[in-house]
Design an enzyme around this catalytic site. Sequence first.
Site, PDB file in Angstrom:
ATOM      1  N   GLU A  42      -5.325  -4.740  10.703  1.00 41.02           N
ATOM      2  CA  GLU A  42      -4.339  -3.665  10.863  1.00 41.02           C
ATOM      3  C   GLU A  42      -4.628  -2.908  12.163  1.00 41.02           C
ATOM      4  O   GLU A  42      -5.474  -2.002  12.178  1.00 41.02           O
ATOM      5  CB  GLU A  42      -4.424  -2.681   9.693  1.00 41.02           C
ATOM      6  CG  GLU A  42      -4.036  -3.265   8.352  1.00 41.02           C
ATOM      7  CD  GLU A  42      -3.450  -2.199   7.420  1.00 41.02           C
ATOM      8  OE1 GLU A  42      -2.425  -2.481   6.816  1.00 41.02           O
ATOM      9  OE2 GLU A  42      -4.020  -1.096   7.326  1.00 41.02           O
ATOM     10  N   SER A  52       3.499  -1.764  10.448  1.00 39.58           N
ATOM     11  CA  SER A  52       4.953  -1.780  10.643  1.00 39.58           C
ATOM     12  C   SER A  52       5.600  -3.127  10.303  1.00 39.58           C
ATOM     13  O   SER A  52       6.520  -3.567  10.982  1.00 39.58           O
ATOM     14  CB  SER A  52       5.312  -1.345  12.068  1.00 39.58           C
ATOM     15  OG  SER A  52       4.852  -0.023  12.309  1.00 39.58           O
ATOM     16  N   GLU A  77      -7.093   4.796   7.803  1.00 40.44           N
ATOM     17  CA  GLU A  77      -6.900   6.206   7.433  1.00 40.44           C
ATOM     18  C   GLU A  77      -8.151   6.745   6.748  1.00 40.44           C
ATOM     19  O   GLU A  77      -8.506   7.909   6.910  1.00 40.44           O
ATOM     20  CB  GLU A  77      -5.647   6.346   6.552  1.00 40.44           C
ATOM     21  CG  GLU A  77      -4.380   6.167   7.383  1.00 40.44           C
ATOM     22  CD  GLU A  77      -3.194   5.569   6.645  1.00 40.44           C
ATOM     23  OE1 GLU A  77      -3.166   5.568   5.407  1.00 40.44           O
ATOM     24  OE2 GLU A  77      -2.274   5.095   7.350  1.00 40.44           O
ATOM     25  N   GLY A 110       2.903  -0.882   4.355  1.00 38.43           N
ATOM     26  CA  GLY A 110       2.932   0.538   4.015  1.00 38.43           C
ATOM     27  C   GLY A 110       4.363   0.984   3.760  1.00 38.43           C
ATOM     28  O   GLY A 110       4.937   0.736   2.694  1.00 38.43           O
ATOM     29  N   GLY A 111       4.954   1.625   4.755  1.00 38.59           N
ATOM     30  CA  GLY A 111       6.280   2.242   4.608  1.00 38.59           C
ATOM     31  C   GLY A 111       7.329   1.340   3.970  1.00 38.59           C
ATOM     32  O   GLY A 111       8.060   1.775   3.068  1.00 38.59           O
ATOM     33  N   ASN A 128       0.877  -1.171   0.000  1.00 36.03           N
ATOM     34  CA  ASN A 128       0.000   0.000   0.000  1.00 36.03           C
ATOM     35  C   ASN A 128       0.918   1.226   0.000  1.00 36.03           C
ATOM     36  O   ASN A 128       1.463   1.581   1.034  1.00 36.03           O
ATOM     37  CB  ASN A 128      -0.905  -0.024   1.243  1.00 36.03           C
ATOM     38  CG  ASN A 128      -1.779   1.222   1.326  1.00 36.03           C
ATOM     39  OD1 ASN A 128      -1.805   2.038   0.411  1.00 36.03           O
ATOM     40  ND2 ASN A 128      -2.492   1.361   2.439  1.00 36.03           N
ATOM     41  N   TRP A 129       1.063   1.807  -1.158  1.00 39.21           N
ATOM     42  CA  TRP A 129       1.986   2.952  -1.272  1.00 39.21           C
ATOM     43  C   TRP A 129       1.417   4.197  -0.595  1.00 39.21           C
ATOM     44  O   TRP A 129       2.133   5.180  -0.416  1.00 39.21           O
ATOM     45  CB  TRP A 129       2.285   3.255  -2.743  1.00 39.21           C
ATOM     46  CG  TRP A 129       3.198   2.274  -3.419  1.00 39.21           C
ATOM     47  CD1 TRP A 129       3.718   1.118  -2.887  1.00 39.21           C
ATOM     48  CD2 TRP A 129       3.718   2.354  -4.757  1.00 39.21           C
ATOM     49  NE1 TRP A 129       4.515   0.491  -3.801  1.00 39.21           N
ATOM     50  CE2 TRP A 129       4.538   1.225  -4.962  1.00 39.21           C
ATOM     51  CE3 TRP A 129       3.555   3.260  -5.805  1.00 39.21           C
ATOM     52  CZ2 TRP A 129       5.205   0.985  -6.169  1.00 39.21           C
ATOM     53  CZ3 TRP A 129       4.217   3.031  -7.012  1.00 39.21           C
ATOM     54  CH2 TRP A 129       5.036   1.904  -7.189  1.00 39.21           C
ATOM     55  N   LYS A 130       0.118   4.182  -0.297  1.00 38.02           N
ATOM     56  CA  LYS A 130      -0.556   5.371   0.253  1.00 38.02           C
ATOM     57  C   LYS A 130      -0.279   6.568  -0.672  1.00 38.02           C
ATOM     58  O   LYS A 130      -0.141   6.384  -1.879  1.00 38.02           O
ATOM     59  CB  LYS A 130      -0.115   5.610   1.696  1.00 38.02           C
ATOM     60  CG  LYS A 130      -0.289   4.351   2.568  1.00 38.02           C
ATOM     61  CD  LYS A 130      -0.169   4.597   4.029  1.00 38.02           C
ATOM     62  CE  LYS A 130      -0.382   3.287   4.778  1.00 38.02           C
ATOM     63  NZ  LYS A 130      -0.333   3.439   6.227  1.00 38.02           N
ATOM     64  N   GLY A 161       2.494   2.697  10.846  1.00 41.63           N
ATOM     65  CA  GLY A 161       3.428   3.802  10.674  1.00 41.63           C
ATOM     66  C   GLY A 161       4.108   4.246  11.966  1.00 41.63           C
ATOM     67  O   GLY A 161       4.740   5.294  12.015  1.00 41.63           O
TER      68      GLY A 161
HETATM   69  P1  13P Z   1       2.994   0.685   7.742  1.00 35.53           P
HETATM   70  O1  13P Z   1       3.541  -0.588   7.173  1.00 35.53           O
HETATM   71  O2  13P Z   1       3.701   1.914   7.251  1.00 35.53           O
HETATM   72  O3  13P Z   1       2.883   0.619   9.242  1.00 35.53           O
HETATM   73  O4  13P Z   1       1.498   0.830   7.186  1.00 35.53           O
HETATM   74  C1  13P Z   1       0.618  -0.224   7.312  1.00 35.53           C
HETATM   75  C2  13P Z   1      -0.585   0.074   6.534  1.00 35.53           C
HETATM   76  O5  13P Z   1      -1.380   0.928   6.878  1.00 35.53           O
HETATM   77  C3  13P Z   1      -0.796  -0.681   5.279  1.00 35.53           C
HETATM   78  O6  13P Z   1      -2.067  -0.491   4.778  1.00 35.53           O
END
Ligand code: 13P
Length: 255
Positions: A172, A217, A102, A238-239, A9-11, A178
Amino acid sequence: MRKGLVAANWKMNGLSQGNDALLGAILSGLKDPSGLEGGQAEVLICPPAVYLQQVRDKLEGSRIRLGGQNVHSAISGAFTGEISAGMLSDTGCSHVIIGHSERREIFGESDQFIAEKFSAAQAANLIPVLCVGETQAQREAGSTAETVLGQLNMVLGHVGIEAFEQAVVAYEPVWAIGTGLTASPEQAQEVHALIRKTISELDEGVAEQIRIIYGGSVKGTNAATLFAQPDIDGALVGGASLVAEEFIRICASFE
Ligand code: 13P
């Protein structure tokens, strides 16, 4: 046996030039030397909507799949700025993330709206990746199970258990997103098992085959211990999905 799923998920990150470099590195990293692309885990990349076509073109010929990060519940119409499930499908997506915390928190998406998005996605032949998870306050108040199952049941009540035959659930915990705080493998497994048990009370076959992936994370260093848990079938990253070596290592953790 369930095939793993590692989803990126690149957001709201990345610009075209960097995307190209990141995808190039991921593609060569997953191909060589173990042929992971077709291996233990299915790989999915969910870029910002404006880059779906760029990512689709770059991934052409690979087995990495493409997903949207969000979708509207309506087929079409006066919804400025929104994207329909049909548009995602038409652009080459196989999946779409729904109900990310989010979206729930920042954009005020209700359980009802999320359930409607789930239906709209499936009507357009997209596989919904339904996110559920509790906040820090809810965990501390001992209401993790109630929160997660409440979110799950809201969608189940709307679409029925049959709809979960073609769906992914992502657990999640909001406090782990994050923040660098990962749920321990045992904490995550406990919630994953609860989600599977709830589904199994409605349909054992669906519970057995549905993939329940973990997000919050996830990194190259913790993926293997998470994936070793019996009910953790992959990750929503995510990150770490923005760093090729990290993402490749997470995918390789299935080997
Ligand atoms: P992180 O891996 O940055 O914690 O994000 C998780 C996330 O929200 C994936 O959708």
